[in-house]
Motif scaffolding. Structure first.
Motif, mmCIF file in Angstrom:
data_model
loop_
_atom_site.group_PDB
_atom_site.id
_atom_site.type_symbol
_atom_site.label_atom_id
_atom_site.label_comp_id
_atom_site.label_asym_id
_atom_site.label_seq_id
_atom_site.Cartn_x
_atom_site.Cartn_y
_atom_site.Cartn_z
ATOM 1 N N ALA A 59 6.623 1.513 -26.038
ATOM 2 C CA ALA A 59 7.090 0.464 -25.764
ATOM 3 C C ALA A 59 7.525 -0.206 -27.036
ATOM 4 N N LYS A 60 6.805 -0.084 -27.990
ATOM 5 C CA LYS A 60 7.200 -0.727 -29.577
ATOM 6 C C LYS A 60 8.534 -0.272 -29.910
ATOM 7 N N GLU A 61 8.728 0.990 -29.676
ATOM 8 C CA GLU A 61 10.133 1.753 -30.178
ATOM 9 C C GLU A 61 11.243 1.204 -29.349
ATOM 10 N N THR A 62 11.030 0.837 -28.138
ATOM 11 C CA THR A 62 12.114 0.279 -27.040
ATOM 12 C C THR A 62 12.475 -1.229 -27.465
ATOM 13 N N GLU A 63 11.395 -1.838 -28.034
ATOM 14 C CA GLU A 63 11.449 -3.349 -28.619
ATOM 15 C C GLU A 63 12.571 -3.041 -29.886
ATOM 16 N N ILE A 64 12.103 -2.313 -30.880
ATOM 17 C CA ILE A 64 12.736 -2.205 -31.945
ATOM 18 C C ILE A 64 14.203 -1.641 -31.947
ATOM 19 N N SER A 65 14.392 -0.711 -31.270
ATOM 20 C CA SER A 65 15.750 -0.184 -30.813
ATOM 21 C C SER A 65 16.493 -1.043 -30.122
ATOM 22 N N SER A 66 16.230 -1.947 -29.198
ATOM 23 C CA SER A 66 17.027 -2.875 -28.528
ATOM 24 C C SER A 66 17.423 -3.835 -29.317
ATOM 25 N N LYS A 67 16.485 -4.534 -30.457
ATOM 26 C CA LYS A 67 17.015 -5.482 -31.254
ATOM 27 C C LYS A 67 17.626 -4.849 -32.226
ATOM 28 N N LEU A 68 17.408 -3.862 -32.955
ATOM 29 C CA LEU A 68 18.447 -3.477 -33.796
ATOM 30 C C LEU A 68 19.704 -3.154 -33.386
ATOM 31 N N GLN A 69 19.663 -2.440 -32.194
ATOM 32 C CA GLN A 69 21.044 -2.120 -31.496
ATOM 33 C C GLN A 69 21.788 -3.768 -31.428
ATOM 34 N N TYR A 70 21.222 -4.650 -30.926
ATOM 35 C CA TYR A 70 21.740 -5.813 -30.892
ATOM 36 C C TYR A 70 22.536 -6.556 -32.161
ATOM 37 N N LEU A 71 21.666 -6.453 -33.138
ATOM 38 C CA LEU A 71 21.715 -6.827 -34.484
ATOM 39 C C LEU A 71 23.035 -6.092 -35.204
ATOM 40 N N GLU A 126 7.577 -6.104 -36.921
ATOM 41 C CA GLU A 126 8.081 -7.343 -37.568
ATOM 42 C C GLU A 126 8.599 -6.858 -38.912
ATOM 43 N N LYS A 127 8.056 -5.804 -39.624
ATOM 44 C CA LYS A 127 8.449 -5.173 -41.012
ATOM 45 C C LYS A 127 9.926 -4.543 -40.704
ATOM 46 N N LYS A 128 10.232 -3.846 -39.591
ATOM 47 C CA LYS A 128 11.480 -3.364 -39.156
ATOM 48 C C LYS A 128 12.690 -4.166 -38.829
ATOM 49 N N ILE A 129 12.421 -5.281 -38.182
ATOM 50 C CA ILE A 129 13.275 -6.113 -37.563
ATOM 51 C C ILE A 129 13.638 -7.364 -38.543
ATOM 52 N N GLN A 130 12.676 -8.086 -39.384
ATOM 53 C CA GLN A 130 12.732 -9.125 -40.172
ATOM 54 C C GLN A 130 13.911 -8.779 -41.343
ATOM 55 N N PRO A 131 13.723 -7.749 -41.968
ATOM 56 C CA PRO A 131 14.798 -7.560 -43.094
ATOM 57 C C PRO A 131 16.142 -7.576 -42.434
ATOM 58 N N VAL A 132 16.267 -6.947 -41.373
ATOM 59 C CA VAL A 132 17.732 -6.997 -40.825
ATOM 60 C C VAL A 132 18.218 -8.250 -40.674
ATOM 61 N N LEU A 133 17.441 -9.009 -39.770
ATOM 62 C CA LEU A 133 17.688 -10.192 -39.399
ATOM 63 C C LEU A 133 18.146 -10.954 -40.741
ATOM 64 N N GLU A 134 16.996 -10.913 -41.783
ATOM 65 C CA GLU A 134 17.532 -11.614 -42.904
ATOM 66 C C GLU A 134 18.887 -11.336 -43.546
#
Length: 196
Positions: A59-71, A126-134
């Motif tokens: 489930a965690k990997e699904t969240e990360i990949s969905s958000k990173l794909q969007y970004l 959070e550590k995987k998504i925050q730097p990309v968002l930043e």
């Protein structure tokens, strides 16, 4: 064959854990729904905790990949559209995807003996998504389409908006309240970073 069976077990376990919680779901129940004996589950998983944590990891990997794909598709000229799109993605993901409903609920209400492991998974996300968002905020600052500031400031403020929406999804899931909270949070956030 073992991989396919493990996936089938995790799919059934996800439904059981989502419906009954950690405490209410049993390995016997999961095994029965998969069409095997409980003892056979141990060929795939060490026990209930292992199965639960692997379902959580998926489930965690699904969240990360969905958000990173969007970004990965976000450009440098339309932060308002792109950030609102990200918020809508979060709402859609956690309302419509069973894995992510499970992940969201468990991240707020972990089984006590697994709380530390689950907290580590949430922090890792959070550590995987925050730097990309930043980096996206930095690109918008560089393009002068949002106020100039240290990119970490609007990033953390935006993540606060995301957190408030996720909290509403966990505790209320009332569409009207969710939209009111989203609109109010977004209005104040955007006013703070926009160039206009």
């Amino acid at each position: 064959m073992i991989f396919l069976k493990s996936k089938e077990i995790k799919d059934i376990a996800l439904k059981c854990f989502t419906t009954h919680g950690y405490e209410g779901a049993s390995l016997s129940q999961i095994a029965e729904q998969v069409g095997m004996k409980k003892q056979s589950l141990y060929a795939h998983f060490k026990g209930k905790d292992d199965l639960f944590l692997q379902v959580l990891q998926d489930a965690k990997e699904t969240e990360i990949s969905s958000k990173l794909q969007y970004l990965s598709k976000v450009g440098t000229q339309n932060p308002k559209t792109d950030l609102l799109g990200y918020l809508q993605l979060v709402i859609d993901m956690f309302q419509k995807n069973e894995q992510l409903k499970f992940w969201l609920r468990i991240s707020f209400f972990p089984p006590p003996h697994l709380a530390k492991a689950i907290d580590e998974e949430v922090i890792d996300t959070e550590k995987k998504i925050q730097p990309v968002l930043e980096s996206k905020f930095q690109a918008w600052i560089d393009a002068k389409v949002i106020m100039e500031d240290a990119a970490s400031i609007p990033t953390l403020a935006f993540l606060g908006v995301v957190d408030s929406i996720m909290l509403e999804l966990v505790y209320g899931n009332n569409e009207i309240r969710l939209n009111e909270k989203l609109n109010a949070s977004w209005t104040v956030f955007w006013r703070g970073i926009s160039q206009v």
